[in-house]
Design a protein around this motif. Sequence first.
Motif, PDB file in Angstrom:
ATOM      1  N   ARG A  88       0.632  -7.198  16.793  1.00 48.73           N
ATOM      2  CA  ARG A  88       0.370  -5.785  17.110  1.00 48.73           C
ATOM      3  C   ARG A  88       0.551  -4.914  15.865  1.00 48.73           C
ATOM      4  N   ARG A  89       1.601  -5.214  15.126  1.00 52.89           N
ATOM      5  CA  ARG A  89       1.880  -4.449  13.914  1.00 52.89           C
ATOM      6  C   ARG A  89       0.744  -4.599  12.908  1.00 52.89           C
ATOM      7  N   ILE A  90       0.222  -5.804  12.756  1.00 50.09           N
ATOM      8  CA  ILE A  90      -0.885  -6.052  11.826  1.00 50.09           C
ATOM      9  C   ILE A  90      -2.114  -5.246  12.239  1.00 50.09           C
ATOM     10  N   GLY A 101      -5.862  -6.179   2.535  1.00 44.80           N
ATOM     11  CA  GLY A 101      -4.998  -6.177   1.359  1.00 44.80           C
ATOM     12  C   GLY A 101      -3.870  -5.168   1.498  1.00 44.80           C
ATOM     13  N   ALA A 102      -4.210  -3.977   1.976  1.00 45.08           N
ATOM     14  CA  ALA A 102      -3.187  -2.940   2.170  1.00 45.08           C
ATOM     15  C   ALA A 102      -2.185  -3.356   3.239  1.00 45.08           C
ATOM     16  N   VAL A 103      -2.673  -4.001   4.300  1.00 43.96           N
ATOM     17  CA  VAL A 103      -1.791  -4.484   5.368  1.00 43.96           C
ATOM     18  C   VAL A 103      -0.837  -5.536   4.806  1.00 43.96           C
ATOM     19  N   THR A 104      -1.365  -6.455   4.010  1.00 47.92           N
ATOM     20  CA  THR A 104      -0.541  -7.514   3.421  1.00 47.92           C
ATOM     21  C   THR A 104       0.551  -6.911   2.542  1.00 47.92           C
ATOM     22  N   ARG A 105       0.170  -5.970   1.693  1.00 47.25           N
ATOM     23  CA  ARG A 105       1.167  -5.327   0.820  1.00 47.25           C
ATOM     24  C   ARG A 105       2.241  -4.629   1.642  1.00 47.25           C
ATOM     25  N   LYS A 106       1.837  -3.912   2.685  1.00 52.03           N
ATOM     26  CA  LYS A 106       2.794  -3.174   3.521  1.00 52.03           C
ATOM     27  C   LYS A 106       3.759  -4.137   4.222  1.00 52.03           C
ATOM     28  N   LEU A 107       3.213  -5.213   4.807  1.00 49.02           N
ATOM     29  CA  LEU A 107       4.062  -6.201   5.480  1.00 49.02           C
ATOM     30  C   LEU A 107       5.096  -6.770   4.507  1.00 49.02           C
TER      31      LEU A 107
END
Length: 150
Positions: A88-90, A101-107
Amino acid sequence: ELFDRHNVDVICLRQKFDTSTPNGKAMLRSMMVFAELERDMTAERTFSTLLDREDRGCWNGGHVLGYVSDPEERGKLLIDGEGAGIVRRIFNLFEELGSAGAVTRKLNDLGVRYPAYETRSGRGRGGKPFVKQKVIGILRNRIYLGEIRW
């Protein structure tokens, strides 16, 4: 064909055929035909079984973040609370940030790691930071739309 091009003969000590003779060559070719037939039949049976399981809504295996296999009913998936929260967060982060890419960096900035799990064979997997390809795989996985595919 490779052996023929290099003038190589096969002489088998346990089975009685020798490719340096016409009978041995014929025997080898016959065995190859039946081996290919068996391979094709196995592939056909496997395809039919997987297709049937998909038609019945059964999961054909593999780890999916947010789900675990139902120990009571083979082929069924149950929602895994920890993994489902990450999924859900993703999706929420993707909606907010607009790129994998932005999601990966944030996680990774938040210290979110792929949950550790054990395969059926007992191997440990997961427990590592997210990588972009893993995030893309989650975002594209149609199972999160309720579709079972193989």
